[in-house]
Structures are given as C-alpha cells and as structure tokens.
Design an enzyme around this catalytic site. Structure first.
Site, PDB file in Angstrom:
ATOM      1  N   GLY A  36       7.038   7.113 -11.345  1.00  6.05           N
ATOM      2  CA  GLY A  36       5.783   7.703 -11.213  1.00  6.05           C
ATOM      3  C   GLY A  36       5.738   9.078 -11.346  1.00  6.05           C
ATOM      4  O   GLY A  36       6.808   9.742 -10.221  1.00  6.05           O
ATOM      5  N   ALA A  74      -1.837  -2.651   6.595  1.00  9.10           N
ATOM      6  CA  ALA A  74      -1.159  -1.924   5.659  1.00  9.10           C
ATOM      7  C   ALA A  74      -2.272  -1.405   4.342  1.00  9.10           C
ATOM      8  O   ALA A  74      -3.547  -2.050   4.640  1.00  9.10           O
ATOM      9  CB  ALA A  74      -0.135  -2.224   4.907  1.00  9.10           C
ATOM     10  N   GLY A  75      -1.985  -0.175   3.805  1.00  8.24           N
ATOM     11  CA  GLY A  75      -2.900   0.066   2.650  1.00  8.24           C
ATOM     12  C   GLY A  75      -2.440   0.168   1.290  1.00  8.24           C
ATOM     13  O   GLY A  75      -1.310   0.792   1.334  1.00  8.24           O
ATOM     14  N   HIS A  76      -3.172  -0.156   0.353  1.00  8.50           N
ATOM     15  CA  HIS A  76      -2.806   0.333  -1.000  1.00  8.50           C
ATOM     16  C   HIS A  76      -3.738   1.465  -1.655  1.00  8.50           C
ATOM     17  O   HIS A  76      -5.053   1.131  -1.422  1.00  8.50           O
ATOM     18  CB  HIS A  76      -2.691  -0.743  -1.983  1.00  8.50           C
ATOM     19  CG  HIS A  76      -1.672  -1.859  -1.569  1.00  8.50           C
ATOM     20  ND1 HIS A  76      -0.544  -1.461  -1.298  1.00  8.50           N
ATOM     21  CD2 HIS A  76      -1.823  -2.978  -1.493  1.00  8.50           C
ATOM     22  CE1 HIS A  76       0.322  -2.586  -1.147  1.00  8.50           C
ATOM     23  NE2 HIS A  76      -0.765  -3.645  -1.232  1.00  8.50           N
ATOM     24  N   LYS A 117       0.144   1.247  -7.121  1.00 11.53           N
ATOM     25  CA  LYS A 117       0.132   1.956  -8.583  1.00 11.53           C
ATOM     26  C   LYS A 117       0.951   1.077  -9.226  1.00 11.53           C
ATOM     27  O   LYS A 117       0.772   0.655 -10.556  1.00 11.53           O
ATOM     28  CB  LYS A 117       0.961   3.361  -8.148  1.00 11.53           C
ATOM     29  CG  LYS A 117       1.104   4.106  -9.811  1.00 11.53           C
ATOM     30  CD  LYS A 117       1.543   5.310  -9.214  1.00 11.53           C
ATOM     31  CE  LYS A 117       1.723   6.152 -10.706  1.00 11.53           C
ATOM     32  NZ  LYS A 117       0.434   6.409 -11.082  1.00 11.53           N
ATOM     33  N   GLY A 148       2.768  11.158 -10.964  1.00 16.19           N
ATOM     34  CA  GLY A 148       1.705  11.941 -10.549  1.00 16.19           C
ATOM     35  C   GLY A 148       0.762  10.717 -10.106  1.00 16.19           C
ATOM     36  O   GLY A 148       0.990   9.576 -10.089  1.00 16.19           O
ATOM     37  N   GLY A 178      -4.371   6.696   8.963  1.00 13.33           N
ATOM     38  CA  GLY A 178      -4.903   8.134   8.896  1.00 13.33           C
ATOM     39  C   GLY A 178      -3.502   8.838   9.510  1.00 13.33           C
ATOM     40  O   GLY A 178      -3.563  10.237   9.616  1.00 13.33           O
ATOM     41  N   GLN A 214       3.551  -3.984   3.641  1.00 18.16           N
ATOM     42  CA  GLN A 214       4.478  -3.377   4.281  1.00 18.16           C
ATOM     43  C   GLN A 214       5.841  -3.217   3.466  1.00 18.16           C
ATOM     44  O   GLN A 214       5.659  -3.046   2.216  1.00 18.16           O
ATOM     45  CB  GLN A 214       4.762  -3.875   5.567  1.00 18.16           C
ATOM     46  CG  GLN A 214       3.691  -3.883   6.671  1.00 18.16           C
ATOM     47  CD  GLN A 214       2.738  -5.021   6.454  1.00 18.16           C
ATOM     48  OE1 GLN A 214       3.007  -6.444   6.022  1.00 18.16           O
ATOM     49  NE2 GLN A 214       1.518  -4.946   6.506  1.00 18.16           N
ATOM     50  N   ASP A 245       4.246   2.287   1.962  1.00 20.63           N
ATOM     51  CA  ASP A 245       3.719   3.341   1.640  1.00 20.63           C
ATOM     52  C   ASP A 245       4.454   3.980   0.216  1.00 20.63           C
ATOM     53  O   ASP A 245       4.386   5.394   0.207  1.00 20.63           O
ATOM     54  CB  ASP A 245       3.471   4.362   2.660  1.00 20.63           C
ATOM     55  CG  ASP A 245       2.749   4.071   3.992  1.00 20.63           C
ATOM     56  OD1 ASP A 245       1.918   3.548   3.810  1.00 20.63           O
ATOM     57  OD2 ASP A 245       3.343   4.398   5.110  1.00 20.63           O
ATOM     58  N   LYS A 260       2.879   0.853  -3.869  1.00 25.58           N
ATOM     59  CA  LYS A 260       3.145  -0.677  -4.262  1.00 25.58           C
ATOM     60  C   LYS A 260       1.832  -0.731  -5.374  1.00 25.58           C
ATOM     61  O   LYS A 260       1.771  -1.580  -6.260  1.00 25.58           O
ATOM     62  CB  LYS A 260       3.260  -1.523  -3.326  1.00 25.58           C
ATOM     63  CG  LYS A 260       4.868  -1.483  -2.751  1.00 25.58           C
ATOM     64  CD  LYS A 260       4.657  -2.674  -1.855  1.00 25.58           C
ATOM     65  CE  LYS A 260       3.939  -2.723  -0.490  1.00 25.58           C
ATOM     66  NZ  LYS A 260       4.448  -1.473   0.265  1.00 25.58           N
TER      67      LYS A 260
END
Length: 428
Positions: free
Chosen positions: A412, A39-41, A18, A414, A301, A223, A13, A16
C-alpha cells in the site's frame, strides 16, 4: 476457486479493509467470522471514505455477497445503523446474510463491559466498551442469546430471564447499578426481528455450497493476530480467535478447504489499548507516525500507540497462521524519514531473543534490537509497480520481507483505492 483467509498481522488497524477491497471484484463472498463492532475498517472508494465496524468490507463491492457468520457477536442497533447509513449513500445492502447461530450483544452486555472495566482501575484491559467480551463470556457459559432466538418470543424471554438472574445481582450488589428488567431487553430485541428475518440464513450451508460451486470466498478477520484470545498478548486481547483458525470455527468451513492465508502488516506498528509493545515510541518519531498515518481508532477515535516494524511479530504471525502472502500497508507514511529502524530481535535481561518470548513477563520487558535502513524523500503515492519505488523503499520492502517469514505480495502506497503495488497475484 479458492477460500482465502485475510487476517491482521499485528495488533489491528493494519488496513485489512483496503486489502479486502483489492480482492473484492474477484471475490463472490466476503465473510466476517469473528469479533463484533469493536473494530473498524476504513475503505476509500474514489472520493468517498467509508468507516465500517460490524459489516464486512465486501458490502461496498457490487456483486459480492457479504456474510456475518456464526463466530461474530452482533449489536443489532449498530447493524441497522450501518445498513441505513450505507443505503443513504447509495450502497446496495440487500445481499447481506447473517448467521442464525451468531450471538447477540444486548444492553446488559454493554453495561457490564463498561462497569467492569472501570472497576479494574489500573488493571484495565482497554476494551472498547461495546459489550463484546461479556457477550462472548455468555456464549461460553451457555447463557447467550442467538439471532435465531429472536424469532421465538418464549425462548427469548426464558434466555433473557436466565441471563439477568445473576447479572442483576452483580449490577446491584457489586457495581451499585440499577437492575435491568427482562421486558426492557426482550422488547428491544423483538423490535429488530422482522427487519432481520430476511437476512438470516444457514450460512454454513451457504458457504460450503458456494465453494462446491467454485465460488471464491474471502474470510475477513476482525482485530488481529496479537489480539487473538489464545495466541495474542493475553490478557490484553480481544475475546475471539482473530487468527486463521478462527475462520474455520467462526464460519463452519473445514480447514482443508482453505487455499490461501493473507496477512496484512503495516510498514510500522500500532496498537490501541493496554499491553506490551516492544517497539513503542514516546518521542517525535512516534508523533510523526501518528500524524502522517492518521493513527486514530476507526471505532473509538482513540490515538493509537505507534512504533517501528517488528520482524519477530511478523514471523510469529506467519508461523501460527500459515501465511502464504503479506500485504504491506502504509509504506508512504515512512516517506521523509532519514533513517528507518526495524526491530530484528529483542533483549531481555541481557539475553537476545530472535523470536517472540513465550513468557508474557519477558515480552513485557523486551527491548528491541534494531537494524537501521536509509529512508527516502520521494513521493511514492503514484507508484504502481515495484520498479516505480525509490531504491531505498525497494530495499526496505525486500529487507522486511526476508525477515518476516513469507513473501510480500502487495504494498500500500497511499489511502486511495488504487494506491497499491501488486508484486504477486493474491488469488491465482
């Protein structure tokens, strides 16, 4: 042209997606080499936010060929759901390639993942329940189903029968669940075959030919380092190799073809699920990071555990991955803090450890030793050069860079696509 590996430097998290998007317009292929839809991007493009779970982030960039390589485990229902959702929003998904050797997540993998996790009780690992671990276990036990098996019904049926023979005994006799019928699984998998067929390629050949032709290939890890099955906080880890070495085995591209390893690290630390986390916060500072950083899992979530930046973990990541560049994300989340602690070492039973302890027990009991840095109040989301940052923000970046084992090449500031400060080119 380079082959670039992009991995997470902490427990996932880190942003990655971005970083991948930052490189996207200069990359020809983006390759997912490990994990699955566990996993999520989250990628923000203009006013649009996209949450990807199984697909490589590069699918959002025009001209890029996205690849799901052999090291991935694929839930076909999730795959087509994501493709349909992107198509409905006007994204061209026609260039996606899927390895014939990638393994498939079936209904029985998802069922076993959930029931075994509940069975562990207090010893739960904190899996997402998506069937990732059981699918990898079948792969290692040589009873897995591969993408290519969907195109030969006889082979598919034989493999499903072999897999269910033992699993049904476990489901019925140990977990008090119903047996799963072979036809149920076979029919479900075959229903995807014709839609899948045009996407299936020899991705090993494709990627090596791309590099031969001077194409730029980005290998995108799911991950992160501290969740790697070999090098993470075992057993509170994922079931695949999320480090740079996993890009080699998970794609079929040789190690001597890798030119650069980029690790994404947050300006603080988070993790989801159980396991040791030395800098974890249980006070209002932790809630501040969670709220300001919107630290909730893209896939589950679940609220993420939050803590301060951990320099020994960054050094560990740099060492085992061969990191050439760090991308520091979410620096803007720290805006408004009077003081910002950074973990520079640990104390275990009265002994100082400057590096991550090799003993899991020691790491579990490690207490962070902090160095305190002054914060800043200025809004940094509009910064586009390092000099645009407030002096205290610059000092913070330079300090953690000096502790982390490699240079910080981008920052990063923002959530927007262009909200980034580039200090060093990530490709040239």
């Amino acid at each position: 042209m380079p082959a670039i590996v992009l991995i997470g430097a902490q427990w996932g998290d880190e942003g990655k997606g971005k970083a991948t998007d930052l490189l996207g317009s200069r990359v020809d292929y983006v390759v997912k080499f490990n994990g699955g839809n566990n996993a999520g991007h989250t990628v923000v493009v203009g006013n649009e936010k996209y949450a990807l779970h199984l697909l490589p982030s590069g699918i959002l960039t025009e001209g890029v060929t996205p690849v799901i390589a052999n090291g991935v485990v694929v839930d076909l229902e999730v795959l087509f759901h994501e493709l349909e959702a992107l198509s409905a929003r006007g994204v061209d998904v026609s260039k996606l390639q899927v390895s014939a050797n990638a393994h498939v997540i079936t209904q029985y993998h998802r069922t076993l993942d959930k029931v075994t996790e509940r069975f562990l009780g207090k010893r739960q690992i904190g899996t997402t329940g998506r069937g990732i671990g059981p699918a990898y276990a079948d792969k290692i036990n040589r009873v897995g189903i591969r993408i290519q098996d969907l195109f030969d019904e006889n082979i598919l049926r034989q493999k499903v029968e072999g897999a269910l023979d033992m699993k049904n005994h476990m489901l019925v006799k140990i977990y008090n669940r119903r047996a799963i019928h072979v036809d149920e699984i076979v029919d479900d998998l075959l229903s995807y075959a014709e839609r899948l067929r045009p996407m299936v390629k020899d991705t090993v050949l494709e990627l090596n030919r791309a590099l031969d032709d001077d194409k730029t290939v980005l290998f995108e890890g799911g991950q992160a380092t501290m969740l790697d099955i070999d090098h993470g906080t075992y057993p509170f880890v994922t079931s695949s190799n999320a480090t740079s070495g996993g890009a080699v085995t998970g794609s079929g591209v040789a190690p001597n073809r890798i030119d650069r390893v980029i690790a994404v690290v947050k300006a603080y630390t988070t993790r989801v699920g159980a396991g040791p986390f030395p800098t974890e916060l249980f006070d209002e500072s932790g809630e501040f990071l969670r709220s300001a950083g919107f630290e909730f899992g893209t896939t589950t979530g679940r609220p993420r555990r939050t803590g301060w930046y951990d320099a020994p973990i960054a050094r560990y990541t740099a060492r085992i991955n061969g990191v050439t560049d760090f991308v520091l994300t979410k620096l803007d989340v720290l805006t408004g803090l009077d003081e910002i602690p950074v973990c520079v070492a640990y104390e275990v039973d009265g002994v100082r450890h400057d590096e991550v302890p090799v003993s899991q027990s020691d790491f579990h009991h490690a207490k962070p030793i902090y160095e305190i840095f002054p914060g800043w109040k200025e809004d940094i989301t509009g910064a586009r050069t390092f000099d645009d940052l407030p002096k205290n923000a610059q000092d913070y970046v330079l300090a953690v860079e000096g502790m982390s084992g490699s240079r910080i090449s981008a920052i990063g500031v923002g959530p927007g696509r262009d909200a980034i400060v580039v200090r060093h080119d990530l490709i040239d």
